[in-house]
Design a protein around this motif. Sequence first.
Motif, mmCIF file in Angstrom:
data_model
loop_
_atom_site.group_PDB
_atom_site.id
_atom_site.type_symbol
_atom_site.label_atom_id
_atom_site.label_comp_id
_atom_site.label_asym_id
_atom_site.label_seq_id
_atom_site.Cartn_x
_atom_site.Cartn_y
_atom_site.Cartn_z
ATOM 1 N N ASN A 106 1.954 -4.873 6.375
ATOM 2 C CA ASN A 106 2.822 -4.340 7.408
ATOM 3 C C ASN A 106 4.259 -4.600 6.968
ATOM 4 O OD1 ASN A 106 4.453 -3.925 9.715
ATOM 5 N ND2 ASN A 106 2.715 -4.333 11.073
ATOM 6 N N TRP A 139 -0.524 1.923 12.834
ATOM 7 C CA TRP A 139 -1.017 0.625 13.311
ATOM 8 C C TRP A 139 -1.724 0.736 14.657
ATOM 9 C CZ3 TRP A 139 -1.596 -3.497 10.403
ATOM 10 C CH2 TRP A 139 -0.919 -3.538 9.173
ATOM 11 N N GLU A 189 -5.782 2.012 14.018
ATOM 12 C CA GLU A 189 -6.707 1.331 13.107
ATOM 13 C C GLU A 189 -8.119 1.241 13.685
ATOM 14 O OE1 GLU A 189 -5.361 -1.725 9.958
ATOM 15 O OE2 GLU A 189 -4.787 -2.528 11.901
#
Length: 339
Positions: free
Chosen positions: A318, A283, A286
């Motif tokens: 997520n 995450w 990205e």
Amino acid sequence: MAVTTKIADLTGPGHTDRFGIGGTDLGIVTTAPDGRLVAVFGDTFERAGVGGPGWRSPVVLFADPDGVRSGLRWTGSGGDAAEYACRLVNKPSTNWFRLHRRVTTILPTDVITVGDTMYLHVMANKGLGNVLWSEVLASRDNGVSWERTGCEWPGEHCQGLFQQLTWEHGGDGHVYAYTTGFQRRDGLLLHRVPADRITERDAWEPWGFAGERWDWGNPPTLTVPGSFGELNLRRVPGPDGREHLLLTFFDAGNYRIDAMLLDLPTADLHAAPRTTLLHGCGWDDEDHDRGRVAQLYGGYVVPGSTLDDLHLVVSQWNTTTNWPYRSMQFRTDATELLG
């Protein structure tokens, strides 16, 4: 590797609120008999994310085919409500009546149009990855309403490798289907069925190796090993003026979305040209303008795409925070597959 960039978010707040969709995934797209685009989504909730009120699956949204390149624009939803995207099938089958206490969700795997009828392959799950059975649904009103056809397979059919499915017309009167399990740990099988007999289970024929040769009707044999997830087989025009058979898929083993170019449905997948379209990442890493997406999956071709202007619907979930949980549209140039 192809250069892939994000075009738009397709679902979530500001995009699908009026259809009662806050969080959803997948988004498998085909063209209805009347020319509209039909997108089929999986587990759907009214709030952004996973969980909360209004759960249903699968659901359908309609789009204008003229809006592909700027991002799909939703014009309506499937079901019997004016705007609210309803669960597609409510009438119980024998299996549903017997197993309804065990089924947690029914997920779509692919949709195809044959003449004036649309067919949707779905799998009934008791928890994600535990498939009880798969079956074919049919719509004769351009994807608005759907009914069970009675064509079903147990979850263990083909040793569990007939759970996820993608199909496309072969141009010879048959529909060809690549299949795998829902656990993202297996390779691919290939089947075919006459296009006018999709709902006849006995008409499906496996492709396999026996007696030192590959042939139809042999025991089903892996066409290629791997850790395959979501699959999408589509005919896509190329800049060379020819129509090409493109297989896109989530490669769980390598955490990316890849594509293969096939000369025939029975092509040697070991030798087929292959490229990576999107890379999975953390995450914090990205970059949707450089084809890096955290917790990605899916990868469904949008009708109207060409090899040099290929549009994909890509999901993201997520699993720690349950948001984002959405479908997005990406664009890439896959002409490197032509060599």
